[in-house]
Design a protein around this motif. Sequence first.
Motif, PDB file in Angstrom:
ATOM      1  N   SER A 563       0.847  -1.191   0.000  1.00  0.00           N
ATOM      2  CA  SER A 563       0.000   0.000   0.000  1.00  0.00           C
ATOM      3  C   SER A 563       0.882   1.241   0.000  1.00  0.00           C
ATOM      4  O   SER A 563       1.967   1.261   0.597  1.00  0.00           O
ATOM      5  N   ASP A 564       0.405   2.281  -0.689  1.00  0.00           N
ATOM      6  CA  ASP A 564       1.143   3.541  -0.694  1.00  0.00           C
ATOM      7  C   ASP A 564       1.186   4.118   0.712  1.00  0.00           C
ATOM      8  O   ASP A 564       0.294   3.855   1.540  1.00  0.00           O
ATOM      9  N   PRO A 565       2.192   4.919   1.008  1.00  0.00           N
ATOM     10  CA  PRO A 565       2.192   5.574   2.317  1.00  0.00           C
ATOM     11  C   PRO A 565       0.968   6.479   2.459  1.00  0.00           C
ATOM     12  O   PRO A 565       0.479   7.051   1.469  1.00  0.00           O
ATOM     13  N   ALA A 566       0.456   6.593   3.674  1.00  0.00           N
ATOM     14  CA  ALA A 566      -0.739   7.410   3.915  1.00  0.00           C
ATOM     15  C   ALA A 566      -0.479   8.871   3.568  1.00  0.00           C
ATOM     16  O   ALA A 566      -1.358   9.560   3.031  1.00  0.00           O
ATOM     17  N   THR A 567       0.702   9.345   3.873  1.00  0.00           N
ATOM     18  CA  THR A 567       1.122  10.705   3.482  1.00  0.00           C
ATOM     19  C   THR A 567       2.193  10.557   2.417  1.00  0.00           C
ATOM     20  O   THR A 567       3.301  10.090   2.699  1.00  0.00           O
ATOM     21  N   LEU A 568       1.844  10.922   1.193  1.00  0.00           N
ATOM     22  CA  LEU A 568       2.755  10.691   0.073  1.00  0.00           C
ATOM     23  C   LEU A 568       3.879  11.715   0.055  1.00  0.00           C
ATOM     24  O   LEU A 568       3.710  12.844   0.538  1.00  0.00           O
ATOM     25  N   PRO A 569       5.018  11.368  -0.540  1.00  0.00           N
ATOM     26  CA  PRO A 569       5.951  12.426  -0.909  1.00  0.00           C
ATOM     27  C   PRO A 569       5.209  13.447  -1.773  1.00  0.00           C
ATOM     28  O   PRO A 569       4.278  13.095  -2.502  1.00  0.00           O
ATOM     29  N   THR A 570       5.595  14.700  -1.703  1.00  0.00           N
ATOM     30  CA  THR A 570       4.809  15.779  -2.298  1.00  0.00           C
ATOM     31  C   THR A 570       5.072  15.987  -3.776  1.00  0.00           C
ATOM     32  O   THR A 570       4.377  16.799  -4.414  1.00  0.00           O
ATOM     33  N   ALA A 571       6.042  15.317  -4.336  1.00  0.00           N
ATOM     34  CA  ALA A 571       6.366  15.500  -5.755  1.00  0.00           C
ATOM     35  C   ALA A 571       7.230  14.338  -6.205  1.00  0.00           C
ATOM     36  O   ALA A 571       7.474  13.389  -5.444  1.00  0.00           O
ATOM     37  N   ALA A 572       7.695  14.426  -7.434  1.00  0.00           N
ATOM     38  CA  ALA A 572       8.467  13.357  -8.046  1.00  0.00           C
ATOM     39  C   ALA A 572       9.575  12.855  -7.131  1.00  0.00           C
ATOM     40  O   ALA A 572      10.378  13.633  -6.614  1.00  0.00           O
ATOM     41  N   GLY A 573       9.614  11.532  -6.942  1.00  0.00           N
ATOM     42  CA  GLY A 573      10.677  10.921  -6.163  1.00  0.00           C
ATOM     43  C   GLY A 573      11.915  10.743  -7.007  1.00  0.00           C
ATOM     44  O   GLY A 573      11.870  10.148  -8.092  1.00  0.00           O
ATOM     45  N   ASN A 574      13.027  11.276  -6.513  1.00  0.00           N
ATOM     46  CA  ASN A 574      14.286  11.215  -7.260  1.00  0.00           C
ATOM     47  C   ASN A 574      15.279  10.211  -6.702  1.00  0.00           C
ATOM     48  O   ASN A 574      16.198   9.774  -7.400  1.00  0.00           O
ATOM     49  N   GLY A 575      15.136   9.878  -5.427  1.00  0.00           N
ATOM     50  CA  GLY A 575      16.032   8.917  -4.808  1.00  0.00           C
ATOM     51  C   GLY A 575      15.329   8.226  -3.671  1.00  0.00           C
ATOM     52  O   GLY A 575      14.411   8.798  -3.055  1.00  0.00           O
ATOM     53  N   VAL A 576      15.724   7.007  -3.375  1.00  0.00           N
ATOM     54  CA  VAL A 576      15.103   6.244  -2.296  1.00  0.00           C
ATOM     55  C   VAL A 576      16.176   5.424  -1.593  1.00  0.00           C
ATOM     56  O   VAL A 576      17.142   4.969  -2.221  1.00  0.00           O
ATOM     57  N   ALA A 577      16.039   5.262  -0.276  1.00  0.00           N
ATOM     58  CA  ALA A 577      17.006   4.471   0.494  1.00  0.00           C
ATOM     59  C   ALA A 577      16.319   3.856   1.698  1.00  0.00           C
ATOM     60  O   ALA A 577      15.439   4.488   2.318  1.00  0.00           O
ATOM     61  N   PHE A 578      16.714   2.636   2.026  1.00  0.00           N
ATOM     62  CA  PHE A 578      16.343   2.006   3.290  1.00  0.00           C
ATOM     63  C   PHE A 578      17.464   2.244   4.292  1.00  0.00           C
ATOM     64  O   PHE A 578      18.651   2.272   3.921  1.00  0.00           O
ATOM     65  N   SER A 579      17.123   2.395   5.563  1.00  0.00           N
ATOM     66  CA  SER A 579      18.162   2.448   6.590  1.00  0.00           C
ATOM     67  C   SER A 579      18.803   1.073   6.720  1.00  0.00           C
ATOM     68  O   SER A 579      18.132   0.046   6.561  1.00  0.00           O
ATOM     69  N   PRO A 580      20.101   1.018   7.007  1.00  0.00           N
ATOM     70  CA  PRO A 580      20.769  -0.286   7.123  1.00  0.00           C
ATOM     71  C   PRO A 580      20.180  -1.196   8.192  1.00  0.00           C
ATOM     72  O   PRO A 580      20.314  -2.414   8.097  1.00  0.00           O
ATOM     73  N   ASN A 581      19.531  -0.628   9.214  1.00  0.00           N
ATOM     74  CA  ASN A 581      18.888  -1.497  10.209  1.00  0.00           C
ATOM     75  C   ASN A 581      17.508  -1.951   9.771  1.00  0.00           C
ATOM     76  O   ASN A 581      16.832  -2.683  10.505  1.00  0.00           O
ATOM     77  N   GLY A 582      17.072  -1.510   8.592  1.00  0.00           N
ATOM     78  CA  GLY A 582      15.820  -1.984   8.019  1.00  0.00           C
ATOM     79  C   GLY A 582      14.570  -1.389   8.612  1.00  0.00           C
ATOM     80  O   GLY A 582      13.463  -1.823   8.276  1.00  0.00           O
ATOM     81  N   LEU A 583      14.701  -0.375   9.451  1.00  0.00           N
ATOM     82  CA  LEU A 583      13.543   0.151  10.183  1.00  0.00           C
ATOM     83  C   LEU A 583      12.955   1.407   9.564  1.00  0.00           C
ATOM     84  O   LEU A 583      11.948   1.932  10.072  1.00  0.00           O
ATOM     85  N   ALA A 584      13.562   1.922   8.494  1.00  0.00           N
ATOM     86  CA  ALA A 584      13.070   3.162   7.903  1.00  0.00           C
ATOM     87  C   ALA A 584      13.334   3.164   6.406  1.00  0.00           C
ATOM     88  O   ALA A 584      14.208   2.456   5.900  1.00  0.00           O
ATOM     89  N   ILE A 585      12.538   3.976   5.707  1.00  0.00           N
ATOM     90  CA  ILE A 585      12.730   4.222   4.283  1.00  0.00           C
ATOM     91  C   ILE A 585      12.580   5.717   4.059  1.00  0.00           C
ATOM     92  O   ILE A 585      11.745   6.370   4.701  1.00  0.00           O
ATOM     93  N   ALA A 586      13.396   6.279   3.174  1.00  0.00           N
ATOM     94  CA  ALA A 586      13.363   7.712   2.913  1.00  0.00           C
ATOM     95  C   ALA A 586      13.351   7.960   1.411  1.00  0.00           C
ATOM     96  O   ALA A 586      13.950   7.208   0.637  1.00  0.00           O
ATOM     97  N   VAL A 587      12.650   9.037   1.028  1.00  0.00           N
ATOM     98  CA  VAL A 587      12.522   9.421  -0.369  1.00  0.00           C
ATOM     99  C   VAL A 587      12.959  10.874  -0.525  1.00  0.00           C
ATOM    100  O   VAL A 587      12.480  11.750   0.213  1.00  0.00           O
ATOM    101  N   ALA A 588      13.865  11.127  -1.448  1.00  0.00           N
ATOM    102  CA  ALA A 588      14.222  12.501  -1.823  1.00  0.00           C
ATOM    103  C   ALA A 588      13.313  12.904  -2.969  1.00  0.00           C
ATOM    104  O   ALA A 588      13.186  12.163  -3.957  1.00  0.00           O
ATOM    105  N   HIS A 589      12.697  14.080  -2.868  1.00  0.00           N
ATOM    106  CA  HIS A 589      11.704  14.453  -3.890  1.00  0.00           C
ATOM    107  C   HIS A 589      11.767  15.932  -4.216  1.00  0.00           C
ATOM    108  O   HIS A 589      12.489  16.709  -3.576  1.00  0.00           O
ATOM    109  N   SER A 590      10.977  16.333  -5.221  1.00  0.00           N
ATOM    110  CA  SER A 590      11.201  17.600  -5.907  1.00  0.00           C
ATOM    111  C   SER A 590      10.590  18.820  -5.262  1.00  0.00           C
ATOM    112  O   SER A 590      10.943  19.940  -5.647  1.00  0.00           O
ATOM    113  N   SER A 591       9.647  18.685  -4.353  1.00  0.00           N
ATOM    114  CA  SER A 591       9.063  19.880  -3.726  1.00  0.00           C
ATOM    115  C   SER A 591       9.079  19.715  -2.213  1.00  0.00           C
ATOM    116  O   SER A 591       9.250  18.612  -1.677  1.00  0.00           O
ATOM    117  N   SER A 592       8.907  20.862  -1.527  1.00  0.00           N
ATOM    118  CA  SER A 592       9.004  20.889  -0.068  1.00  0.00           C
ATOM    119  C   SER A 592       8.092  19.835   0.558  1.00  0.00           C
ATOM    120  O   SER A 592       6.954  19.646   0.095  1.00  0.00           O
TER     121      SER A 592
END
Length: 676
Positions: A563-592
């Motif tokens: 399922s998509d995250p309940a609160t989406l990134p606000t614009a185009a996703g340019n990069g994505v990474a999981f934390s090495p401990n596997g407990l988080a995911i982060a998206v770099a995107h185009s707008s604030s």
Amino acid sequence: MFSSAAAQVSTGSPARAIAVAHAVTPFVSAYSWSSSGFGAKYSDPATLPAGQGNGVAFSPNGSAIAVAHNTSPFVSVYPWSGLGFGTKYSDPATLPSSRGYKVAFSPNGSAIAIATDSTPFVSAYPWSGSAFGTKYSDPATLPTGQTNGVAFSPDSSAIAVAHNVSPRVSAYPWSGSGFGTKYSNPATLPTGDGENVAFSPNGSAIAVSHGTSPYVSTYPWSGSGFGAKYSDPATLPTGTSYGVAFSPNGSAIAVAHGTSPYMSAYPWSGSGFGTKYSNPATLPTNTGRGVAFSTDSSAIAVANNSTPFILVYPWSSSGFGTIYSNPTTLPPDSALDVAFTSGGFPIQQIAVAHDDSPFVSAYPWSSSGFGIKYSNPATLPTGLGYAVAFSSDSSAIAVAHNVSPRVSAYPWSGSGFGTKYSNPATLPTGDGLGVAFSPNGSSIAVAHDISPFVSAYPWSGSAFGTKYSNPATLPTGTGQSVAFSPDSSAIAIAHDTSPYVSAYPWSGSGFGTKYSDPATLPANNSNGVAFSPDGSAIAVAHGTSPNVSAYPWSSSGFGTKYSDPATLPTAAGNGVAFSPNGLAIAVAHSSSPFISAYPWSGSGFGTKYSNPATLPVSGGSGVAFSSDSSAIAVVYSVTPFVSAYPWSGSGFGTKYANPATLPVNSGYGVAFNTIN
């Protein structure tokens, strides 16, 4: 506090250090150490020990350094890393009773003890890795006088102190509760003031250096205490012995003493002392106060009373080698103790691929943030740096860029960039936009903008191999990013044409038959791809809402989209990474807010973390977590081009200060590294 000494580590070797406690300010000096000898002196600690440094010790994992000294608080402990001293830890709530003569950490890292010159003569505390605990109760039977040395047994089941009143050595069981009932004294006591004490690395012997002939006494050691004293060495030390140490491989014992040759070393076995080794060709210049072996038993150091105050020699089964050159910056006065790090400590680093020369910038990284920028590579990448990656063994760094040869790779160490590797014989056919090493270290892949859109090569640790055959079914458009699965059994490419992500089995033969496309495709051109650290998920950052898509991953390929995250990134996703401990995911995107992060679990995305208090200043192009999951960084196109934050289970911390030397233009890729 950052130091140029971080750049003195030998290529391919763990970072090591040697520290000296001495008589005048700054009371402790530390240097990087490698097989070539001394590197640069580390910057002094911001808060110095309060008086003459008498003893120094590194914690077993190399993350802390302790100094015993003459003036209250009598012991000072600092974080230690490849960058040197950190901010001094708080003093213990109950201080040692008086001047500290020696200090020791328990080998299991859970305790710290200080030998002192007034009752109770020894103080011990729990050690958490970052703070003193409540002082342990004093031993029921105290040492009988000033203690000059302290040591724990290798299994942390005993603690011993050397002192200046008979019986001159006292030993106690040790546990999580502290001191046990004192062991019986040895049947044959040391003959003079006990100056120091050491256990053999296998715990089968204990040695005491002391003030009267034979100047060193050794005993079998067991869970029952002291055995019958070993025979004295055939050739005795020549005077009062102040320091004693066993080599970590257990094959030698050395004594620092007050009369020429100031240091004596002997083979050691289960039978006791062997025939004394020949003296070193270059003798210490005065009284030997302390002695230590490097943790790989390849070097021996002696602290002494006259310049250069610290001398180090190669060590082997033949004994002393030719003395290493003195450190460039000597200790300022009499050295009283010496210690090597326990096998090395991690050096963390961060690298940014960016627009404009030098196209890649790399920095030491610590809990304080960015360190002083490493020197640029001698041969720069030839164009805009789009992506950067470190090899899994930290021995190489690669940059994908937009001008031929489109990928540049360099040896990497604690010193930074080495001499550029030769280009691959068959170059990528277009601008290098993504780069990754396989976790097993055997391959490197580049995503690029002209067919075949991905090029992969064997990687030997010294050069590119012959390019692997292209996949039978090519990605359908510009390769924007590439990632290997954690077990190196799969490779995935994010690209700008449907199906927007292509994944293949990967082996020593290269690409296998393309996996079936995910049933629910990413919504548009994909810019980033990452596998979770346990290999159970794959995530894609892409150009249209929901801007990130994640799927279960297995040997069968893509599972049903999470399922998509309940609160989406606000614009185009340019990069994505999981934390090495596997407990988080982060998206770099185009707008604030330019970066969005979420808890991650087997169920997929959790509730979005709060935005960082200080946002990146423009659209996020790439994102990465530090190797220990304690920090997160995002790169973007407006100065300062990179922002980094502490990371924890609560999300973003307060933004770290910008690096002193910024990347010179838009940041496109970012990666963390750790050299252990």
